[in-house]
Design an enzyme around this catalytic site. Structure first.
Site, PDB file in Angstrom:
ATOM      1  N   SER A 187       0.803  -1.157  -0.066  1.00 42.84           N
ATOM      2  CA  SER A 187      -0.097  -0.130   0.045  1.00 42.84           C
ATOM      3  C   SER A 187       0.885   1.099  -0.375  1.00 42.84           C
ATOM      4  O   SER A 187       0.831   2.495  -0.281  1.00 42.84           O
ATOM      5  CB  SER A 187      -0.843  -0.187   1.407  1.00 42.84           C
ATOM      6  OG  SER A 187      -0.174  -0.002   2.386  1.00 42.84           O
ATOM      7  N   HIS A 215      -5.534  -3.973  -1.707  1.00 40.07           N
ATOM      8  CA  HIS A 215      -5.430  -2.542  -2.427  1.00 40.07           C
ATOM      9  C   HIS A 215      -5.533  -3.764  -4.329  1.00 40.07           C
ATOM     10  O   HIS A 215      -4.759  -3.155  -4.778  1.00 40.07           O
ATOM     11  CB  HIS A 215      -4.316  -2.435  -2.712  1.00 40.07           C
ATOM     12  CG  HIS A 215      -4.334  -1.037  -1.780  1.00 40.07           C
ATOM     13  ND1 HIS A 215      -4.922   0.428  -1.041  1.00 40.07           N
ATOM     14  CD2 HIS A 215      -3.898  -0.797  -0.167  1.00 40.07           C
ATOM     15  CE1 HIS A 215      -4.913   0.863  -0.280  1.00 40.07           C
ATOM     16  NE2 HIS A 215      -4.320  -0.397   0.441  1.00 40.07           N
ATOM     17  N   LYS A 246     -12.537   0.218  -0.028  1.00 40.59           N
ATOM     18  CA  LYS A 246     -11.508   0.425  -1.353  1.00 40.59           C
ATOM     19  C   LYS A 246     -11.976   0.560  -2.779  1.00 40.59           C
ATOM     20  O   LYS A 246     -12.822   1.675  -2.635  1.00 40.59           O
ATOM     21  CB  LYS A 246      -9.962  -0.020  -1.111  1.00 40.59           C
ATOM     22  CG  LYS A 246      -9.132   0.174   0.140  1.00 40.59           C
ATOM     23  CD  LYS A 246      -7.844  -0.680   0.330  1.00 40.59           C
ATOM     24  CE  LYS A 246      -7.001  -1.073   1.105  1.00 40.59           C
ATOM     25  NZ  LYS A 246      -7.145   0.682   2.628  1.00 40.59           N
TER      26      LYS A 246
HETATM   27  C1  LIG Z   1      -3.105  -3.936   2.785  1.00 37.89           C
HETATM   28  C2  LIG Z   1      -3.299  -3.538   3.342  1.00 37.89           C
HETATM   29  N1  LIG Z   1      -4.018  -4.104   4.202  1.00 37.89           N
HETATM   30  C3  LIG Z   1      -5.648  -4.088   5.254  1.00 37.89           C
HETATM   31  C4  LIG Z   1      -5.907  -3.086   5.721  1.00 37.89           C
HETATM   32  C5  LIG Z   1      -7.393  -2.470   5.791  1.00 37.89           C
HETATM   33  O1  LIG Z   1      -8.065  -2.283   4.911  1.00 37.89           O
HETATM   34  P1  LIG Z   1      -9.401  -2.279   5.778  1.00 37.89           P
HETATM   35  O2  LIG Z   1      -9.630  -0.494   5.676  1.00 37.89           O
HETATM   36  O3  LIG Z   1     -10.703  -2.116   5.141  1.00 37.89           O
HETATM   37  O4  LIG Z   1      -9.645  -2.274   7.612  1.00 37.89           O
HETATM   38  C6  LIG Z   1      -5.810  -1.919   4.641  1.00 37.89           C
HETATM   39  C7  LIG Z   1      -6.274  -0.149   4.464  1.00 37.89           C
HETATM   40  O5  LIG Z   1      -5.845   0.575   5.362  1.00 37.89           O
HETATM   41  C8  LIG Z   1      -4.761  -1.498   3.535  1.00 37.89           C
HETATM   42  O6  LIG Z   1      -3.567  -1.109   2.491  1.00 37.89           O
END
Ligand SMILES: Cc1ncc(COP(=O)(O)O)c(C=O)c1O
Length: 400
Positions: A187, A215, A246
């Protein structure tokens, strides 16, 4: 004799930590979005090109998503009223899980309150004392927290370093249960996990393979099925995590995999057991999102057209953008203080792109992170590039 009441608050150390953050130029102010999450939006009273949201396909404001939510509110109210295992499983939750499993081409899926809860809840439920977790060094915080909660041993391998993982696997052959885990898309860097090679090693050494595609879902693969589909690896990844927050545009996370995996998580994943399920409106919007992914593939094409266009512009200006292969493109600047100052100056010039520094990324690798979406127009992207370049030159981030 008593020394009398202590006058200093026991939370005094927090004030001191905040003063230090301000001194280091790392204090964060929460920008306020005034209106909808759009590619051109108003934050803190200023209209800006928005290169900071994860709303890859523009679904947060899609008419079918709104309608689905409103319809669910009218028919079912605003809350589920319970955790899933007691009284909070509605037809909509089951329908959403069926949709996700069909989309991901797995036997079953389970929905969590967030992607964070999906990762942390799954890793901590599946592994325990005496087990081993082998994790890419840039994996998301929710994987790291899940690993810590599990009480399994953790070995971190350098980012995308397949040989280092192989050596670790050789060294730890006597451990009975091992998990290899990677993000599908990282990310902060926008590069892809070394999926085919990692998966090959997991198979060779008899490990569980888990991929966090937060992502990648809605971005990679046919109709946005994610990196497993992109690499043609259906059936080879035991646990696929995704988020509904997302590209899907609402809120939540999920795990897709075998029926046994999902039923085990229904019984053991702590966020599933101990936290209330989604309101019906959120579940209904997510169901609509999976329909949109099937019916409107042109959104994903627009996302990739915009991504290519924007990356080309950044390269022409001479920015260092690391190894990105996705709509997430970091503009590397080095020191956290510079990243935050650059981000602030960009904002004052009409562009929202977040500065990211230590501890989110390693020291000396601070950056301003940009995320292109399907709904940016060429004019918005051109304006974004012009602001990044002009302000970057002014601050000495780019050669003059
Ligand atoms: C790679 C990754 N995994 C998990 C998450 C967590 O997702 P969520 O925002 O739905 O809690 C994120 C986002 O913040 C992320 O970038």
């Amino acid at each position: 004799m008593s020394a009398g009441p202590v006058t200093e608050s026991p939370l005094q150390y927090l004030e001191e930590a905040l003063i230090q953050l301000k001194r280091d130029g790392l204090y964060r102010h929460l920008r306020r979005l005034e209106g909808e999450q759009l590619p051109r939006a108003r934050f803190d009273g200023r209209e800006v090109v928005n290169l900071s949201s994860n709303n890859y396909l523009g679904l947060t404001t899609h008419p079918k998503m709104r309608e689905a939510a409103l319809d669910a509110v009218r028919k079912l109210g605003v809350g589920s009223g319970s955790v899933r295992t007691i009284a909070g499983t509605m037809d909509l939750h089951m329908e959403l899980e069926r949709r996700i499993a069909a989309f991901k081409k797995t036997e079953a899926s389970v929905v969590f309150q967030s992607g964070f809860a999906a990762n942390a809840g799954t890793v901590s439920a599946l592994l325990g004392k005496g087990d081993l977790i082998l994790s890419d060094e840039l994996n998301h915080a929710s994987i790291i927290d899940g690993a810590r909660l599990s009480r399994a041993d953790i070995r971190v391998f350098p980012h995308r370093d397949v040989q280092a993982l192989e050596r670790l696997l050789e060294e730890t052959k006597d451990v009975k249960r091992r998990l290899v885990i990677t993000d599908g898309v990282f990310s902060m860097d926008g590069d892809l996990g070394a999926l085919p090679a990692l998966c090959g090693l997991a198979e060779e050494f008899g490990c569980i393979m888990m991929v966090d595609d937060a992502h990648a879902s809605g971005v990679f693969g046919r109709n946005g099925r994610g990196t497993i589909d992109h690499f043609g690896m259906h059936g080879r990844v035991d646990i696929q995590v995704g988020t509904l927050s997302k590209a899907v545009g609402a809120l939540g996370g999920y795990v897709a995999g075998s029926r046994a995996l999902i039923e085990f998580l229904y019984h053991r994943a702590r966020p599933f057991l101990f936290s209330t399920s989604h309101p019906p409106s959120v579940a209904a919007s997510c169901i609509a999102a999976f329909e949109i992914l099937e019916q409107e593939p042109e959104r994903i094409e627009a996302l990739w057209d915009n991504t290519r266009y924007f990356k080309k512009g950044l390269a022409e200006s001479g920015f260092d953008t690391g190894q990105s292969e996705t709509p997430i493109t970091p503009v590397m600047v080095g020191e956290a203080k510079t990243a935050h100052a650059y981000s602030q100056a960009l904002f004052e010039n009409g562009l929202l792109a977040t500065g990211i520094g230590f501890p989110t990324v390693p020291e000396g690798k601070a950056r301003v992170r940009t995320i292109v979406t399907a709904t940016h127009t060429r004019e918005m992207l051109d304006l974004g590039l012009e602001i990044l370049t002009r302000v970057g030159r002014g601050m000495g981030i780019l050669g003059k």
